[in-house]
Design an enzyme around this catalytic site. Structure first.
Site, PDB file in Angstrom:
ATOM      1  N   HIS A 184       0.839  -1.203   0.000  1.00  0.00           N
ATOM      2  CA  HIS A 184       0.000   0.000   0.000  1.00  0.00           C
ATOM      3  C   HIS A 184       0.877   1.258   0.000  1.00  0.00           C
ATOM      4  O   HIS A 184       0.699   2.157  -0.835  1.00  0.00           O
ATOM      5  CB  HIS A 184      -0.913  -0.025   1.224  1.00  0.00           C
ATOM      6  CG  HIS A 184      -1.786   1.176   1.378  1.00  0.00           C
ATOM      7  ND1 HIS A 184      -3.152   1.131   1.193  1.00  0.00           N
ATOM      8  CD2 HIS A 184      -1.507   2.464   1.710  1.00  0.00           C
ATOM      9  CE1 HIS A 184      -3.665   2.332   1.388  1.00  0.00           C
ATOM     10  NE2 HIS A 184      -2.686   3.157   1.716  1.00  0.00           N
ATOM     11  N   GLU A 185       1.825   1.316   0.937  1.00  0.00           N
ATOM     12  CA  GLU A 185       2.682   2.495   1.025  1.00  0.00           C
ATOM     13  C   GLU A 185       3.634   2.576  -0.176  1.00  0.00           C
ATOM     14  O   GLU A 185       3.949   3.680  -0.649  1.00  0.00           O
ATOM     15  CB  GLU A 185       3.473   2.472   2.333  1.00  0.00           C
ATOM     16  CG  GLU A 185       2.612   2.490   3.583  1.00  0.00           C
ATOM     17  CD  GLU A 185       1.651   3.668   3.628  1.00  0.00           C
ATOM     18  OE1 GLU A 185       1.972   4.727   3.035  1.00  0.00           O
ATOM     19  OE2 GLU A 185       0.583   3.540   4.238  1.00  0.00           O
ATOM     20  N   HIS A 228       1.864   4.372  -3.017  1.00  0.00           N
ATOM     21  CA  HIS A 228       1.960   5.833  -2.915  1.00  0.00           C
ATOM     22  C   HIS A 228       3.318   6.322  -3.412  1.00  0.00           C
ATOM     23  O   HIS A 228       3.412   7.274  -4.192  1.00  0.00           O
ATOM     24  CB  HIS A 228       1.795   6.272  -1.457  1.00  0.00           C
ATOM     25  CG  HIS A 228       0.424   6.080  -0.892  1.00  0.00           C
ATOM     26  ND1 HIS A 228      -0.714   6.490  -1.541  1.00  0.00           N
ATOM     27  CD2 HIS A 228       0.008   5.535   0.291  1.00  0.00           C
ATOM     28  CE1 HIS A 228      -1.775   6.213  -0.786  1.00  0.00           C
ATOM     29  NE2 HIS A 228      -1.358   5.629   0.318  1.00  0.00           N
TER      30      HIS A 228
END
Length: 260
Positions: free
Chosen positions: A53-54, A57
């Site tokens: 997820h990170e 980004h």
């Protein structure tokens, strides 16, 4: 982007190995081992998804002009590189273990001034939850294609199909994380996706509310009657729409919360 910019860290590879090992443990012909395997499979898979997820980004920000994410180590998928490893990894895992709430992880700091446009800023925010959506769909499809039928799971022993039940529950959690993160609440990615297009006043409000708004949201989800039910109805509807097996997920949930 040069391939050398992305180098999975030993910590991330270790989380993958733990998750894979837990998958094999679920297939041991022993109820205790199968339950422990599901517990570790879901926790390990959840930790891996937090890293992805990170990373989502960061990699979109890198492509969009913020090259500082490489120097900060965000492209290594190492949770120790995040702003706060406790908030980023340990706290979400703890919340999941005690309540099954897909709490978002910590953040990677993006230099928004380096991003090329408002559209890029929006895509940076969307990249995280979209990674959860992609993982959830892949897991749901894998269970549907390679796993046992709903009838086999429903009428078999609780641990007979532990691997597929665990993967189904993990898929459901991924979709829950997607739905939760897409809410337009300051501090969540849904707000980040629309924030570049908001007025100065709205963005100023969001900056002030970013720290406490998610806490209020979780308090509402946990403490206000009916809100949690509506949230999970939306998640389950999405889960069914992508081919998820609700019965398998329920069995996986039961195995995961072995102390209940």
């Amino acid at each position: 982007m040069p391939r050398s910019a992305i180098r999975p860290s030993p910590v991330f590879l270790g989380l993958l190995a733990l998750t894979a090992g837990a998958g094999f443990l679920t297939m041991v012909d022993n109820k205790t081992a199968a339950r422990a395997g599901v517990f570790l499979l879901v926790l390990g898979g959840w930790a891996v998804s937090l890293c992805v997820h990170e990373f989502g980004h960061a990699v979109v920000a890198f492509r969009g002009g913020d090259w500082s994410v490489q120097h900060k180590g965000y492209l290594t998928l190492d949770p120790r590189r995040y702003t706060d490893p406790v908030l980023s990894l340990l706290l979400p895992i703890l919340f999941l273990a005690i309540g099954g709430i897909p709490l978002p992880g910590g953040a990677v700091w993006i230099n928004h001034g380096s991003l090329r446009s408002r559209a890029v800023e929006s895509r940076v925010s969307l990249a995280g939850p979209l990674s959860n959506l992609a993982i959830g769909i892949l897991l749901a499809v894998a269970v549907a294609v390679f796993g046992p039928s709903t009838t086999e799971i429903a009428f078999g022993g609780l641990t007979d199909h532990a691997l597929w039940a665990g993967l189904s529950f993990l898929a459901l959690l991924q979709l829950a994380a997607f739905v939760l993160n897409m809410l337009p609440v300051p501090g969540l990615d849904g707000w980040g996706a629309i924030e570049p297009y908001l007025s100065y006043e709205a963005r100023a409000f969001g900056a002030k509310a970013r720290q406490w708004a998610p806490l209020i949201l979780f308090a509402v989800l946990i403490g206000v009657p009916g809100v949690s039910e509506v949230f999970w109805e939306v998640v389950i509807a999405l889960y069914g729409a992508v081919g998820g097996d609700e019965i398998a997920a329920a069995v996986g949930q039961s195995l995961f919360f072995f102390w209940r």
